[in-house]
Design an enzyme around this catalytic site. Structure first.
Site, PDB file in Angstrom:
ATOM      1  N   LYS A 164      42.588  33.330  46.814  1.00  0.00           N
ATOM      2  CA  LYS A 164      41.740  34.474  47.163  1.00  0.00           C
ATOM      3  C   LYS A 164      41.507  34.633  48.661  1.00  0.00           C
ATOM      4  O   LYS A 164      41.269  35.735  49.145  1.00  0.00           O
ATOM      5  CB  LYS A 164      40.385  34.363  46.451  1.00  0.00           C
ATOM      6  N   GLU A 180      32.645  41.683  44.438  1.00  0.00           N
ATOM      7  CA  GLU A 180      32.381  41.248  43.075  1.00  0.00           C
ATOM      8  C   GLU A 180      33.057  39.897  42.905  1.00  0.00           C
ATOM      9  O   GLU A 180      33.982  39.563  43.648  1.00  0.00           O
ATOM     10  CB  GLU A 180      32.995  42.241  42.076  1.00  0.00           C
ATOM     11  N   SER A 237      47.274  28.754  41.302  1.00  0.00           N
ATOM     12  CA  SER A 237      46.493  29.659  42.147  1.00  0.00           C
ATOM     13  C   SER A 237      45.155  29.079  42.592  1.00  0.00           C
ATOM     14  O   SER A 237      44.586  29.528  43.577  1.00  0.00           O
ATOM     15  CB  SER A 237      46.272  30.983  41.417  1.00  0.00           C
TER      16      SER A 237
END
Lengths: 263, 399
Positions: free
Chosen positions: B91, B113, B379
């Protein structure tokens, strides 16, 4: 001429600003809605926005979100709202604007929606999350069925966007008084009046101002400045709190809209 | 040849686009203009590269999972170690990029969010680094199940706002962030965390994550002298997957596999399998596959993994799905947890629950593909999921 266009022609000849009332259809139950609409009409509403509840209403504040949740729980669907409209139409000629989000309309199918809405006595449609860029198919299908398509103009809209809003709108243009979601406010944003002037430069259509208008004082601010004033969350809150008092509440809001030539 | 860029309106075939209230149209246009300019600005690229290298820890390794591969006796499984990035997941690639764009737009308040909390932590991190005011919306249910990340965000100086509407998960957090943005457009940038939402987010977020696939491509060529046979990633909104896939789209021999959350079972409301279980529609600004009922109301979803627990999917995945360029499968809660145990025991790597879905798919697929090479996007790391692993593996606590 559509009922919406007729209404604004009549308001013009009477020299008065119209009252547009929003309610979430099916809140608290689908059966209650025709009676609530009748009370709004008796209280002086000139046009009714019938909100079709959607599970994820990104443009709405908590009052209308919760009303939508109640309506969905009570079994309200787009199909059911059309049946409610047909029921209202049996005894009223008040213009009805279907007010919702795109996904329920997509799922229903534009073609079928246009035909069924027209048959139910609906006069026009506003889909909050359909931008003018994505609107061409929707607009052509609705117009072909004789329905008006109303679009939102916002204080953040550029001149180029206002021109597109004018191009795709029929019936009237809905001006958003401020940046924000639906809901009651203590005062009117100073972004509202400049938007009226900017929009007038792009269209001769009637203009209605909404978002954050909840008291007679707010209504009075726009009297004579625009062709219509929209009250939504305050109506929805009144229905939740005291539905029996809805007519009187609507009367208090329409009180300031005495005949004043629009300047 | 598949188009790898959307059209001017942000459409990937019939998907994507820009479906938002009018108030947000101008800010989206501004964001797009800013991004288009930044892309061509060597200073922007240089600053982004410097941050990714010296702050976030790029490039990430491509690790050959030898013990796991040999035990399965089939394909060679490589792991793209995005879990080793600062903040513990991919991210941060996107957070970094959008923070730089916010600075170009002169916006000093950031909202975001978060589902699993990884995007929220990445956002809180870049806001601390850039000195921005940060507000993160998070579903109440996700705050409960990802409580370590809630505290991390607060420690980093962010305000975490619980969202109590709807299913109290990622979808509702996005709606609440959009409402904030509608209200505060003039000074606020919405740092959306996946390849979702209105144009330009899907293409922009993808571009910030393409570095995953670009590195993996170079690394596997250096290591094996050829391209992989399959690239595998989990798909919630789909940002880590599109970041890995995108540089391989033109390489038709490379099979691309997206893994959705199978949840408890395939009954509507019990999973987040948008492709096999959903249909096209419009949610939160974009047209894509959705889990919805017959009346167009968005369905509730379930996954043990908060990051995959979402009713829609990025629009570019919808196009890749329809074209048959990528295959989308699913993995249920139990298999994802079992895969996490396997990877922990075989390779000493505790994966995030989201990434475990991709690992499970590789484990399922590998035995039938001897001689083949798989790249799995790892990830995120599993620290944030320790409480959920404990709940699901009570026998380990008792031992």
């Amino acid at each position: 001429m559509s009922r919406i266009t007729e209404l604004f022609a009549r308001l013009k000849s009477e020299g008065r600003t119209g009252m547009i009332a929003y309610l979430t259809a099916g809140d608290p139950t689908p059966d209650a809605t025709p009676g609530l609409v009748a009370a709004l009409e008796r209280g002086g509403a000139d046009l009714i926005e019938l909100g079709v509840p959607f599970s994820d209403p990104i443009a709405d504040g908590p009052v209308i979100q919760l009303a939508g949740d109640r309506a969905i729980k009570a079994g309200t669907t787009l199909k059911r709202v059309l049946a409610i409209a047909a029921e209202i139409r049996k005894s009223s000629e008040v213009p009805l604007l279907l007010f919702t989000y795109l996904n329920p309309a997509l799922r229903y199918g534009f073609e079928k929606l246009a035909v069924d809405a027209k048959a139910a006595g609906i006069d026009g449609c506003l889909l909050t999350d359909v931008s003018v860029e994505e609107a061409s198919e929707y607009v052509s299908v609705m117009r072909a069925a004789g329905l008006d398509t109303v679009f939102l103009a916002a204080p953040t809209s550029t001149e180029a966007r206002l021109a597109l809003v004018a191009k795709y709108s029929s019936g009237f243009v809905y001006l958003v008084s401020r940046t924000g979601i639906t809901g009651e406010q203590t005062s009117i944003s100073d972004l509202a009046m400049p938007l009226v002037q900017r929009m007038r430069a792009h269209t001769d259509l009637p203009l209605a101002m909404g978002f954050g208008i909840s008291t007679p004082a707010h209504v009075a601010v726009f009297n004579g400045k625009v062709e219509g004033v929209v009250v939504g969350s305050a109506v929805v809150r009144q229905i939740a709190r005291d539905p029996a008092g809805l007519e009187a509440f609507m009367s208090s809001l329409t009180q300031p809209l005495k005949a004043v030539a629009i300047s | 040849m598949i188009a790898t860029q959307p059209d001017a309106g942000g459409h990937f075939g019939p998907y994507g686009g820009r479906y938002v209230p009018e108030v947000l149209m101008s800010p989206l246009e501004e964001l797009q203009r800013t991004y288009d300019e930044a892309k061509l600005d060597p200073d922007f690229q240089r600053e982004l590269d410097d941050l990714l290298r010296n702050y976030a820890g790029r490039p990430t390794p491509l690790f050959y999972a030898r013990r796991l591969s040999e035990r399965l006796g089939g394909a060679k499984i490589y792991l793209k170690r995005e879990d080793l990035l600062h903040t513990g997941a991919h991210k941060i690639n996107n957070g970094r990029g959008q923070a730089l764009l916010a600075r170009r737009m002169g916006k000093r308040r950031i909202i975001a969010e978060t589902g699993a909390g990884q995007h929220g932590v990445a956002t809180a991190t870049v806001c601390a680094l850039f000195g921005y005011d940060c507000t993160v919306y998070m579903g109440e249910e996700d705050m409960r199940r990802q409580s370590p990340n809630v505290f991390r965000m607060r420690l980093l100086g962010a305000k975490v706002v619980p969202v109590t509407s709807g299913s109290r998960t990622l979808k509702d957090a996005i709606s609440e962030a959009m409402r904030d943005w509608v209200t505060n457009v003039s000074d606020t940038h919405y740092l959306l965390g996946s390849a979702l939402g209105a144009h330009p987010y899907p293409a922009m977020v993808r571009d910030f994550h393409r570095v995953i696939g670009l590195e993996a491509r170079e690394q596997i060529l250096a290591r094996e002298g050829r391209l992989p046979d399959a690239v595998i990633a989990c798909v919630g909104g789909g940002s880590n997957a599109i970041g890995l896939f995108h540089p391989f789209i033109a390489d038709e021999a490379v099979h691309m596999v997206g893994v959705e959350a199978g949840g408890r079972n395939m009954e509507l409301g019990q999973h987040a399998v948008r492709f096999a279980g959903g249909s096209p529609g419009v949610l939160q600004g974009t047209r894509s596959y959705l889990l919805q009922d017959d009346d167009g109301q968005i369905a509730l979803t379930h996954s043990v993994s908060a990051g995959l627990d979402y009713a829609s999917v990025g629009p570019e995945h919808a196009l890749l799905h329809d074209l048959g360029r990528a295959e989308y499968t699913s993995c249920n809660d139990a298999d994802a947890i079992a895969a996490a145990v396997t990877l922990s025991r075989e390779e000493g790597i505790i994966p995030a629950l989201e990434s475990s879905h991709a690992v499970a798919e590789a484990i399922r697929r590998a035995p039938a593909h001897p001689g083949k090479i798989f790249i799995v996007n790892l990830s995120g790391r599993g620290d944030k999921d320790i409480n959920i692993y404990r709940e699901n593996l009570p026998e380990m606590d008792a031992a």
